[in-house]
Design an enzyme around this catalytic site. Structure first.
Site, short mmCIF file in Angstrom:
data_model
loop_
_atom_site.label_atom_id
_atom_site.label_comp_id
_atom_site.label_asym_id
_atom_site.label_seq_id
_atom_site.Cartn_x
_atom_site.Cartn_y
_atom_site.Cartn_z
N GLU A 116 -17.64 2.70 1.36
CA GLU A 116 -15.66 3.66 1.40
C GLU A 116 -15.21 3.29 0.86
OE1 GLU A 116 -16.86 2.08 5.63
OE2 GLU A 116 -18.36 3.44 5.83
N LYS A 118 -11.41 0.96 0.99
CA LYS A 118 -11.08 -0.23 2.28
C LYS A 118 -9.84 0.44 2.84
CE LYS A 118 -11.18 -5.40 2.89
NZ LYS A 118 -9.48 -5.08 4.13
N ASP A 120 -5.83 0.41 3.70
CA ASP A 120 -5.23 -0.65 4.50
C ASP A 120 -4.25 -0.63 5.66
OD1 ASP A 120 -3.97 -3.21 3.28
OD2 ASP A 120 -2.57 -2.19 2.04
N TYR A 228 -14.83 3.87 10.85
CA TYR A 228 -16.05 3.24 9.75
C TYR A 228 -17.00 2.28 9.92
CZ TYR A 228 -12.50 -1.09 9.78
OH TYR A 228 -12.09 -2.18 9.97
N LYS A 317 -11.90 -6.04 -3.73
CA LYS A 317 -10.34 -5.55 -3.58
C LYS A 317 -9.69 -5.12 -4.97
CE LYS A 317 -8.32 -7.49 -0.29
NZ LYS A 317 -7.74 -8.28 1.49
N CYS A 419 30.30 -0.69 -19.55
CA CYS A 419 29.23 -0.68 -19.70
C CYS A 419 28.78 -1.64 -20.70
CB CYS A 419 29.00 0.35 -20.80
SG CYS A 419 27.86 0.56 -21.52
N CYS A 422 28.69 -1.36 -24.08
CA CYS A 422 29.82 -0.44 -25.55
C CYS A 422 31.25 -1.10 -24.93
CB CYS A 422 29.09 0.60 -25.61
SG CYS A 422 29.59 1.96 -24.65
N CYS A 437 27.33 5.53 -18.51
CA CYS A 437 27.54 5.17 -19.76
C CYS A 437 28.37 6.21 -20.22
CB CYS A 437 27.42 3.97 -20.34
SG CYS A 437 28.18 3.83 -22.01
N CYS A 443 27.29 4.77 -28.30
CA CYS A 443 26.95 3.30 -27.12
C CYS A 443 25.96 2.75 -27.94
CB CYS A 443 26.87 3.14 -25.71
SG CYS A 443 26.69 2.49 -24.80
S1 IVH Z 1 -16.24 -2.75 8.03
C1 IVH Z 1 -19.03 -6.11 9.56
N1 IVH Z 1 -15.35 -1.18 6.13
O1 IVH Z 1 -10.92 -4.34 6.32
C2 IVH Z 1 -17.71 -5.42 8.75
N2 IVH Z 1 -13.60 -2.66 7.19
O2 IVH Z 1 -12.25 -8.02 6.78
C3 IVH Z 1 -16.67 -4.75 9.86
N3 IVH Z 1 -11.27 -2.46 6.81
O3 IVH Z 1 -9.57 -5.49 8.86
C4 IVH Z 1 -15.46 -4.36 8.83
N4 IVH Z 1 -11.33 -0.53 6.17
O4 IVH Z 1 -10.42 -3.30 9.40
C5 IVH Z 1 -14.93 -2.06 7.62
N5 IVH Z 1 -14.20 0.86 5.60
C6 IVH Z 1 -13.81 -0.37 6.29
C7 IVH Z 1 -13.06 -0.68 5.67
C8 IVH Z 1 -12.90 -2.17 6.62
C9 IVH Z 1 -10.94 -1.36 6.18
C10 IVH Z 1 -10.48 -3.87 6.96
C11 IVH Z 1 -11.59 -3.78 8.75
C12 IVH Z 1 -10.97 -5.73 8.81
C13 IVH Z 1 -10.99 -5.75 6.53
C14 IVH Z 1 -12.22 -6.54 6.66
#
Ligand code: IVH
Length: 683
Positions: A116, A118, A120, A228, A317, A419, A422, A437, A443
């Protein structure tokens, strides 16, 4: 008197109906009723609840508007702790993770992983009792967090009551609260218009919005939720894999990442990482990597945890796109069109996968607004191929006033009046964000860049005439304008530093070959403001001859598809300048030529290949109508402004997109101009 049972049934119907529309809007992205009708049903329910308070239930959509402010957030202990993930940054670490998993399971077979994005944002746990949302809390230290239930109730993408069936009496849904990039841009535009502080990025905006003691403030902020995983209650579910678990969450009404997948082995993991990396910029929300989880839940249990992170999952990451560093100085750069851009010189910092030493501050107003000064610690962002920019200063890190006699260490930035290249005057038009400018080809900065542009592959295609050589030629006073290139001799070139006889000969050959060109390339090569490759091609096709273009008035120019008043004005200004005409005459005298053709009879669709961005409220057209009209004229409507944008159509209350267009020099038009563009050439 209405029967109590009837009233109760009506309230229940209204609750279900409003939530059904909510889901259609937020989950399926397809509104089922007009906003006004939604509001009417909503008010009816509010009135009923006011008259009969016993009808008010915690899952009522009326609870989404926010509750009375809190003094503090109560602590909330998670039934199942919220863990963190270990990180991987390089493929070797992913392979090592996969190996640890196989060793732990004592298998050599490829493992299936649920994968999936991650998100932010902020980790959140939602507790449902008998299918009703009762608590929502932040992660906190993983054991207990802050209870922010009234705030989370305001998020339309969080179901107040679970749909479908099969949920246990108590279940903790785990996921992330975030703000979509487009919502963030709109929120910041609103903040700016009101004179309120802007947020640095969507994550900070989401965090700031969720941690409001007054949930009415949260209700006004565009937050979203993605699920998730599941904490407490998971064992009670008859599911064998994480993939099935996600499907179950969908049936209950939770949004989950559309990009999720199940892949096999470390090769599958790395392929997914690459795929999401390519998709990243186009995703509507920020992500900072991807998450890999062993798909089989029994295997997850078998692998267990090491300290506070699972052995069965890892976060892969991306290199951080934001970093903190110090401003060593603020310079200004002069662009090809004379645009003066303030640039922060930075203490080198690794961000977005490269070391950054300079970052754009866009324009004078931006520097003032962000109040960036020498000595400040700033947040720098570099995403994808975008030029690094200074997002904001870190006020806490500004050298303290006391230390410097109560005065800020450095004064506020001011754009130079002349500028730096020039010494011509710097001028800023009314309503223009960019100062320029006025020196034109006098220039050297503009001259150099005009020459790079002239020689570029898509322009005159002079191979071997790169940046360094142009610098040398201009600095040595050998070349003042593109026309001078055609007078260079072998002896002159071979005499330059780091230039052998052979390279000089090759370059002369390339210059000579460029004499045979096309009208479109020639027009593009001149570097006229607002005239890109596509416009140059349209002009060449429409007029057929250089004279036709040079002598056309604004009305005649605007008959060309995609040429509006802004482009027409640029062309007229360029050809009206005697030194530009002189350069053209000299280029033709030097033997530049192309085969002249008849103007094309039937022009292509007026917006062919053009990208437009809509912002603000247009006086008569709805956004969807404008979009449909542009698309049927062969154009494309994009969500954000970049250098590739051809036009920004700005209406009332246009915000950050308009500013970005101005900063990038993208043509800005209004509805009337859009309609004119659309009309021309449409049968
Ligand atoms: S699973 C036991 N899935 O990442 C596993 N975490 O360090 C639990 N996060 O702050 C996390 N997207 O909020 C999981 N698709 C995703 C995620 C996710 C973002 C964040 C989570 C936590 C950090 C984990």
């Amino acid at each position: 008197m209405v029967e109590p049972a009837v009233t109760e049934a009506r309230a229940a119907w209204l609750r279900a109906e409003l939530e059904r529309h909510n889901r259609a809007y937020y989950l399926l992205d397809s509104p089922t009723i007009p906003d006004a009708e939604y509001d009417r049903l909503f008010r009816e329910l509010q009135d009923l609840e006011a008259g009969f308070p016993e009808l008010l239930t915690p899952d009522s959509p009326t609870q989404r508007v926010g509750a009375a402010p809190l003094k503090v957030f109560p602590a909330h202990r998670h039934v199942v702790p919220m863990l963190s993930l270990n990180n991987a940054f390089v493929p070797e670490e992913v392979e090592a993770f996969d190996k640890r998993v196989r060793d732990g399971l004592e298998t050599i077979a490829a493992i299936d992983y649920a994968v999936e994005p991650k998100f932010d944002g902020l980790a959140i746990s939602l507790t449902y009792r008998d299918g009703i949302f009762v608590f929502g809390a932040t992660r906190g230290d993983g054991i207990s967090g802050e209870e922010v239930t009234p705030n989370l109730r305001t998020l339309r993408s969080i179901p107040l009551r679970l749909q479908g069936e099969g949920w246990p009496a108590l279940i903790e849904i785990r996921g992330e609260v975030l703000m979509f990039k487009a919502d963030f841009a709109e929120l910041n535009a609103r903040q700016r218009e009101r004179g309120d502080k802007e947020f640095v990025n969507p994550r900070n905006a989401a965090a700031g919005s969720l941690r409001q003691l007054d949930s009415k403030i949260t209700a006004g902020r565009p937050l979203s939720f993605f699920a998730y995983g599941v904490g407490a209650g998971r064992e009670a579910l008859a599911v064998g894999t994480h993939g099935e678990l996600m499907e179950r969450l969908v049936t209950w009404g939770f949004p989950v990442a559309a990009e999720r997948d199940v892949v096999s082995g470390s090769r599958g993991l790395l392929a997914f990482f690459a795929k999401i990396g390519n998709l990243r910029a186009a995703l509507p929300y920020d992500i900072d990597g991807v998450v890999y989880k062993v798909n089989r839940l029994d295997w997850q249990a078998q692998l267990g945890f090491v300290s506070r992170a699972p052995r069965f999952a890892i976060a892969h990451k991306f290199p951080a796109e934001e970093a903190m560093t110090e401003v060593l100085g603020i310079d200004v750069q002069v662009g090809r069109t004379g645009a003066i851009t303030p640039v922060a010189r930075l203490k080198p910092v690794f961000v977005g996968g490269v070391t950054v030493t300079n970052a754009t501050l866009h324009n004078e107003d931006e520097v003032r607004r962000k109040d960036v000064r020498v000595g400040d610690t700033v947040i720098v962002r570099r995403a994808g191929d975008v030029i690094p920019e200074v997002l904001a200063i870190v006020p806490d890190k500004r050298p303290s006033r006391e230390l410097f006699g109560g005065q800020p260490l450095y004064p506020a930035f001011e754009l130079p009046k002349i500028c730096p290249e020039c010494s011509s005057a710097v001028a800023r038009g009314l309503d223009e964000a960019i100062a320029r400018c006025t020196g034109g080809l006098y220039c050297p900065a503009q001259r150099k860049q005009a020459l790079w542009h002239f020689a570029a592959r898509r322009a005159m295609d002079i191979e071997g005439l790169g940046d360094k050589l142009v610098d040398q030629l201009v600095d040595a006073g050998l070349v003042h304008s593109p026309a001078d290139l055609y007078g260079l001799s072998l002896a002159t070139l071979a005499g330059l530093e780091r230039m052998g006889e052979k390279s000089a000969q090759n370059l002369l050959g390339a210059i000579d070959r460029s004499r045979q060109t096309t009208l479109a390339r020639f027009i593009f090569a001149l570097g006229i403001r607002n005239v890109g490759e596509a416009t140059a091609r349209d002009l060449a096709r429409h007029f057929g001859t250089l004279d036709g273009i040079v002598n056309a008035d604004a009305a005649a120019l605007q008959e060309v598809p995609d040429v509006g008043p802004v482009v027409a004005a640029s062309l007229i200004a360029f050809f009206g300048e005697p030194h530009n005409r002189e350069i053209i005459t000299r280029l033709l005298a030097a033997g530049l030529h192309w085969s002249e053709s008849e103007p094309a009879a039937a022009g292509p669709k007026p917006m062919n290949g053009k990208t437009l961005v809509l912002t603000g409220t247009l006086p008569t057209l709805k956004r969807d109508e404008a979009k449909a009209m542009i698309e049927s004229a062969g154009g494309k409507v994009a969500g954000s402004v970049s250098k590739k944008t051809d036009y920004v159509v700005a209406g009332e209350e246009a915000g950050s997109k308009l500013e970005k267009a101005l900063a990038l020099g993208v043509a800005v038009i209004d509805e009337a101009e859009l309609l004119k563009l659309l009309e021309k050439g449409v049968e």
